[in-house]
Design a protein around this motif. Structure first.
Motif, PDB file in Angstrom:
ATOM      1  N   ASP A 138       0.836  -1.198   0.000  1.00 39.13           N
ATOM      2  CA  ASP A 138       0.000   0.000   0.000  1.00 39.13           C
ATOM      3  C   ASP A 138       0.876   1.255   0.000  1.00 39.13           C
ATOM      4  O   ASP A 138       1.058   1.908   1.013  1.00 39.13           O
ATOM      5  N   GLN A 139       1.386   1.603  -1.165  1.00 33.81           N
ATOM      6  CA  GLN A 139       2.364   2.690  -1.281  1.00 33.81           C
ATOM      7  C   GLN A 139       1.814   4.057  -0.897  1.00 33.81           C
ATOM      8  O   GLN A 139       2.547   4.891  -0.381  1.00 33.81           O
ATOM      9  N   ASN A 140       0.541   4.312  -1.150  1.00 34.70           N
ATOM     10  CA  ASN A 140      -0.011   5.620  -0.785  1.00 34.70           C
ATOM     11  C   ASN A 140      -0.677   5.609   0.593  1.00 34.70           C
ATOM     12  O   ASN A 140      -1.281   6.593   0.998  1.00 34.70           O
ATOM     13  N   GLU A 141      -0.585   4.477   1.283  1.00 34.82           N
ATOM     14  CA  GLU A 141      -1.043   4.329   2.668  1.00 34.82           C
ATOM     15  C   GLU A 141      -2.508   4.718   2.866  1.00 34.82           C
ATOM     16  O   GLU A 141      -2.875   5.317   3.873  1.00 34.82           O
ATOM     17  N   ASP A 142      -3.374   4.304   1.908  1.00 31.77           N
ATOM     18  CA  ASP A 142      -4.790   4.609   2.051  1.00 31.77           C
ATOM     19  C   ASP A 142      -5.598   3.436   2.609  1.00 31.77           C
ATOM     20  O   ASP A 142      -6.818   3.486   2.676  1.00 31.77           O
ATOM     21  N   GLY A 143      -4.904   2.361   2.991  1.00 34.72           N
ATOM     22  CA  GLY A 143      -5.579   1.223   3.609  1.00 34.72           C
ATOM     23  C   GLY A 143      -6.204   0.251   2.633  1.00 34.72           C
ATOM     24  O   GLY A 143      -6.919  -0.662   3.037  1.00 34.72           O
ATOM     25  N   GLN A 144      -5.945   0.447   1.351  1.00 33.92           N
ATOM     26  CA  GLN A 144      -6.456  -0.451   0.327  1.00 33.92           C
ATOM     27  C   GLN A 144      -5.441  -0.499  -0.803  1.00 33.92           C
ATOM     28  O   GLN A 144      -4.540   0.332  -0.871  1.00 33.92           O
ATOM     29  N   LEU A 145      -5.579  -1.478  -1.660  1.00 35.06           N
ATOM     30  CA  LEU A 145      -4.650  -1.609  -2.776  1.00 35.06           C
ATOM     31  C   LEU A 145      -5.327  -1.169  -4.064  1.00 35.06           C
ATOM     32  O   LEU A 145      -6.414  -1.641  -4.390  1.00 35.06           O
ATOM     33  N   SER A 146      -4.654  -0.269  -4.767  1.00 30.83           N
ATOM     34  CA  SER A 146      -5.110   0.088  -6.107  1.00 30.83           C
ATOM     35  C   SER A 146      -4.744  -1.070  -7.031  1.00 30.83           C
ATOM     36  O   SER A 146      -4.002  -1.978  -6.652  1.00 30.83           O
ATOM     37  N   MET A 147      -5.241  -1.032  -8.226  1.00 25.31           N
ATOM     38  CA  MET A 147      -4.909  -2.100  -9.177  1.00 25.31           C
ATOM     39  C   MET A 147      -3.405  -2.125  -9.445  1.00 25.31           C
ATOM     40  O   MET A 147      -2.813  -3.201  -9.558  1.00 25.31           O
TER      41      MET A 147
END
Length: 70
Positions: A45-54
């Protein structure tokens, strides 16, 4: 069904957990612990938003396939 079970374009912790457990079982591997899955999620989770982008999820797939020699 893919990893993004609700189809919102992101993979949340619950979806990631289910996906990782399912893949481990299909490969005949011991499923990772909750801590291991949480640690993977944090690493991906590189942007640390708690979810994974595609894109973040694709990195997981790429690394997993490389580790399996595929």
């Amino acid at each position: 069904m893919g990893a993004d079970a609700d189809g919102n374009g992101y993979i949340d912790k619950s979806e990631f957990h289910s996906h990782v457990q399912k893949i481990a079982l299909q490969l005949g591997k011991d499923p990772p612990t909750e801590k291991e899955i949480s640690d993977m999620m944090v690493d991906l989770d590189q942007n640390e938003d708690g979810q994974l982008s595609m894109d973040e999820f694709k990195e997981y797939v790429k690394v997993t396939f490389k580790e399996l020699g595929l």
